[in-house]
Design an enzyme around this catalytic site. Structure first.
Site, mmCIF file in Angstrom:
data_model
loop_
_atom_site.group_PDB
_atom_site.id
_atom_site.type_symbol
_atom_site.label_atom_id
_atom_site.label_comp_id
_atom_site.label_asym_id
_atom_site.label_seq_id
_atom_site.Cartn_x
_atom_site.Cartn_y
_atom_site.Cartn_z
ATOM 1 N N GLY A 163 0.825 -1.199 0.000
ATOM 2 C CA GLY A 163 0.000 0.000 0.000
ATOM 3 C C GLY A 163 0.857 1.245 0.000
ATOM 4 N N HIS A 222 1.702 3.177 2.432
ATOM 5 C CA HIS A 222 2.539 3.436 3.601
ATOM 6 C C HIS A 222 3.410 2.253 3.990
ATOM 7 C CE1 HIS A 222 0.179 7.009 3.861
ATOM 8 N NE2 HIS A 222 -0.913 6.365 4.173
ATOM 9 N N LYS A 282 3.444 -6.409 8.677
ATOM 10 C CA LYS A 282 3.369 -5.136 7.955
ATOM 11 C C LYS A 282 4.626 -4.331 8.258
ATOM 12 C CE LYS A 282 0.708 -0.808 7.855
ATOM 13 N NZ LYS A 282 -0.463 -0.098 8.432
ATOM 14 N N ASP A 284 -11.208 4.815 6.753
ATOM 15 C CA ASP A 284 -10.883 4.186 5.476
ATOM 16 C C ASP A 284 -11.603 2.852 5.340
ATOM 17 O OD1 ASP A 284 -9.687 4.184 2.984
ATOM 18 O OD2 ASP A 284 -7.802 3.316 3.675
#
Length: 374
Positions: free
Chosen positions: A64, A66, A82, A179
């Protein structure tokens, strides 16, 4: 095995670029006495840190705006890892570190069966967040895979309830997700439940710093997120957690229709239509008036008229009571069960009547609220 993760934001495009201001950084900012703007520095609680020596990172499974997501292993557990982008300048690095700390602190304090389970984090040498790995797929990918077929209505309501319960939990902790969209909703392995992921843009509603507009992904964003005025520290926030309710309404419409919201429009055209023309996706013919009411009450223009997620859950459960049981769950009738079947049908009829009456009462409450606000 796949896991979808997305924090990307669809950018401005087309001739309408001058009609909507360009997106601003989603980090809350504070203004110092000398007029400079800086991001508040946050730290990660030591209690949530995991031992990096026990963490192994495997193949990439998502990316994504970020960071990237990998399949990994922590001890003897298969996990999702992540890895956030580190930043190139000292200012960017400081902002990303604050974003990382905020996401970790929020994920570590909320637990719910419909939220992706947070396992821990590392803050050096990389900024890493470790969560459970769902072997299913994103809701967006799942819907695309079955298109043009539609979900069974019971499944629509079941998924919607999963999402609403996750959002109710976040709002109860004072967290706005900002989001909510099918990319950030992950299916369990049996594809019977949905879990909410990605707190990258989430914010605490009680935060006093400026809450920036135009955050999230355009097709699912609430109209009030578009602002032509930059807020300054101390000014009243121009949106609250009802932005998530609007996004939920769009997601519920998508579950029902298995179509892309505002199809045929560019991302910015969709945003402009929703924010400045008060347009919404068209409801399909034959949709239940009660279900249409739930969707429309969620995406109504006035945020104060949108229900809370607690109210959404009650309305969805009430609507579920009006549905006949799924065909595959009905027992095969036999000659000895006619009387019991008749009794069950009578009970079901009474339950449906009560549910419809309760739903009518809820509609009257919203109508009364609308009258008071007009």
């Amino acid at each position: 095995m796949s896991c979808s993760y997305s924090t990307s934001r669809e950018g401005p495009e087309g001739d309408l670029e001058q009609s909507v201001l360009r997106s601003v950084d989603s980090e809350p900012r504070s203004v110092s006495q000398n007029g400079s703007i800086s991001s508040p520095r946050l730290s990660v609680d030591d209690n949530v840190l995991v031992d990096p020596k026990l963490l192994f990172i495997g193949s990439k499974i998502g990316e994504g705006g970020h960071g990237r997501v990998f399949e990994g292993r922590y001890g003897d557990q298969i996990v999702a890892v992540k890895v956030l982008n580190p930043g190139r300048t000292p200012e960017e690095k400081a902002a990303l570190e604050s974003r990382f700390a905020r996401e970790v602190n929020m994920m570590s304090r909320v637990k719910h069966e419909n939220l992706v389970k947070f396992l821990g984090a590392c803050n050096g040498p990389l900024m890493v967040i470790v969560t459970e790995l769902l072997p299913g797929m994103s809701l967006r990918r799942y819907l695309a895979g079955i298109r043009p077929n539609l979900l069974d209505l019971h499944t629509v309501i079941k998924f919607a309830l999963d999402i609403a319960r996750a959002m109710e939990c976040l709002h109860a902790h004072g967290i706005i997700h900002r989001d909510l969209k099918p990319d950030n909703l992950l299916l369990t392995e049996n594809q019977r439940s949905v879990k909410l992921a990605d707190f990258g843009l989430a914010r605490e509603e009680s935060v006093t710093e400026m809450m920036t507009a135009e955050t999230g992904t355009y097709r699912w964003m609430a109209p009030e997120l578009y602002s032509t005025v930059t807020l300054r520290q101390g000014e009243k926030k121009h949106y609250n957690n009802k932005v998530d309710v609007y996004s939920f309404g769009i997601v519920l419409w998508e579950l029902l229709t298995n179509r892309m919201p505002f199809e045929g429009m560019s991302n910015l055209q969709a945003a402009y239509a929703a924010a400045f023309k008060n347009e919404r996706p068209s409801l399909p013919e034959g949709v239940s008036p009660d279900l249409a009411f739930i969707i429309q009450s969620c995406w109504v223009e006035d945020p104060n008229m949108r229900p809370s997620f607690s109210q959404v859950i009650r309305m969805l459960n009430t609507f579920l009571f009006t549905l006949s049981p799924p065909a595959h769950s009905l027992p095969e009738p036999d000659s000895d069960s006619n009387s019991s079947a008749a009794s069950s049908n009578h009970t079901l009829t009474l339950s449906s009547a009560r549910a419809k009456g309760k739903f009518s009462f809820i509609r009257q409450l919203f109508a009364a609220k609308r009258t008071r606000n007009s």
